[in-house]
Design a protein around this motif. Structure first.
Motif, short mmCIF file in Angstrom:
data_model
loop_
_atom_site.label_atom_id
_atom_site.label_comp_id
_atom_site.label_asym_id
_atom_site.label_seq_id
_atom_site.Cartn_x
_atom_site.Cartn_y
_atom_site.Cartn_z
N GLY A 47 0.91 -0.63 0.20
CA GLY A 47 0.04 -0.46 0.29
C GLY A 47 0.19 1.04 -0.37
O GLY A 47 0.54 2.19 -0.76
N GLU A 48 1.63 1.52 0.72
CA GLU A 48 2.59 2.56 1.08
C GLU A 48 3.44 2.60 -0.62
O GLU A 48 3.47 3.82 -0.83
CB GLU A 48 3.65 2.40 1.89
N TYR A 50 2.27 1.88 -3.58
CA TYR A 50 1.40 1.89 -4.79
C TYR A 50 0.70 3.81 -4.44
O TYR A 50 0.87 4.10 -5.69
CB TYR A 50 0.15 1.18 -4.53
N GLY A 51 0.96 4.43 -3.23
CA GLY A 51 0.26 5.28 -2.70
C GLY A 51 1.31 6.36 -3.58
O GLY A 51 0.96 7.14 -3.47
N TRP A 56 -3.27 8.04 -3.70
CA TRP A 56 -4.11 6.85 -3.56
C TRP A 56 -5.46 7.24 -3.76
O TRP A 56 -6.28 8.03 -4.72
CB TRP A 56 -4.30 7.03 -2.06
N ASN A 57 -6.64 5.77 -3.91
CA ASN A 57 -7.65 5.57 -4.36
C ASN A 57 -8.63 4.93 -2.67
O ASN A 57 -8.16 4.45 -1.83
CB ASN A 57 -7.41 4.64 -5.02
N TYR A 61 -6.31 2.40 -0.37
CA TYR A 61 -6.62 3.27 1.55
C TYR A 61 -6.93 2.45 2.46
O TYR A 61 -6.46 2.14 3.12
CB TYR A 61 -7.24 4.95 1.39
N TYR A 64 -4.71 -0.91 2.66
CA TYR A 64 -3.05 -0.61 3.35
C TYR A 64 -3.78 -0.40 5.51
O TYR A 64 -2.46 -0.36 5.67
CB TYR A 64 -3.11 0.68 2.59
N TYR A 65 -4.70 0.82 5.32
CA TYR A 65 -4.76 1.21 6.22
C TYR A 65 -5.24 0.19 7.59
O TYR A 65 -4.81 -0.08 8.57
CB TYR A 65 -5.98 2.02 6.59
N ILE A 116 -8.65 11.99 -0.59
CA ILE A 116 -7.35 10.70 -0.55
C ILE A 116 -6.75 10.72 -1.75
O ILE A 116 -5.49 10.15 -2.17
CB ILE A 116 -7.84 10.03 0.05
N ARG A 120 -0.13 11.79 -1.85
CA ARG A 120 0.86 10.83 -3.18
C ARG A 120 1.63 10.56 -1.49
O ARG A 120 2.08 10.89 -0.43
CB ARG A 120 1.95 10.99 -4.03
#
Length: 230
Positions: A47-48, A50-51, A56-57, A61, A64-65, A116, A120
């Motif tokens: 996730g980190e 990709y973001g 992010w989308n 998000y 990842y969260y 969001i 980035r």
């Protein structure tokens, strides 16, 4: 700064696969929980990456969260179980499973602030509603405290270096958020995560090696006892 979380993800995939193989062979709760925590780390670092690389989308998000918040509690549960399958260990595993499942359901249906899409790089829970953010102290904070205490106490009681290494790993992982508040470099958090997960894996492997040696010594002692009686 996408290269560091990408590297951490690739390394942690290898670690998680190795621990999953060990868990399948040994069939111990601690091994399964250690492997689960590392797969969550894989998801969090993806996730980190990709973001940071693409932005992010809402769904990325959320994925990842969830992993980032839940993984520390699973690390703590695994460390407790590696010491002893005491009632306290079982209660905390049940707590972790129940709270993380409730967290996941709440997260799936939660709205995400539209800002969001403009972000980035590393982010926290500021784009989540309070109904989601309240799970952070229940999982990440509680898990972090138990991880540190259980690793330190287990090392003191057993002098097994694996617990000391896991304690060091927990300190490294927790230091990233603190240092990033004072150092204006976006690579602080992914770097501490990368170093911390390496230390965590080394600690887990040390515990596995010690466990094998202890089992061999116990079997050897039993065989010697049987021979002396015969």
């Amino acid at each position: 700064m996408w290269i560091i979380p990408l590297l951490a993800m690739l390394v942690s995939i290898a670690f998680a696969w190795k621990l999953s193989t060990q868990a399948a062979q040994r069939k111990k709760w601690s091994d399964m929980l250690f492997a689960a925590s590392l797969w969550m780390f894989v998801v969090a670092t993806y996730g980190e990456f990709y973001g940071s690389a693409f932005g992010w989308n809402p769904w990325m998000y959320k994925v990842y969260y969830f992993a980032a918040i839940a993984l520390v509690a699973y690390m703590a549960a695994a460390t407790l179980y590696a010491r002893t399958e005491h009632l306290l260990s079982k209660v905390f595993v049940a707590y972790t499973l129940a709270v993380s499942f409730t967290f996941l359901i709440t997260l799936i249906v939660a709205p995400v602030q539209p800002d969001i899409f403009e972000q980035r790089g590393p982010i926290g829970g500021e784009y989540m509603p309070s109904s989601v953010r309240l799970y952070s102290p229940l999982l990440s904070a509680v898990g972090g405290v138990i991880l540190l205490i259980s690793a330190a106490l287990s090392w003191w009681q057993t002098r097994r270096f694996g617990f000391a290494t896991i304690f060091i790993a927990a300190m490294i992982l927790s230091s990233g958020g603190v240092i990033s508040k004072y150092v204006a470099w976006p690579g602080i958090l992914p770097t501490t995560e990368f170093l911390g997960i390496i230390a965590y894996y080394i600690g887990v492997q040390q515990l596995a090696h010690d466990s094998i040696n202890i089992s061999r010594e116990n079997r050897g002692g039993g065989e010697r006892g049987a021979q002396s009686h015969s």
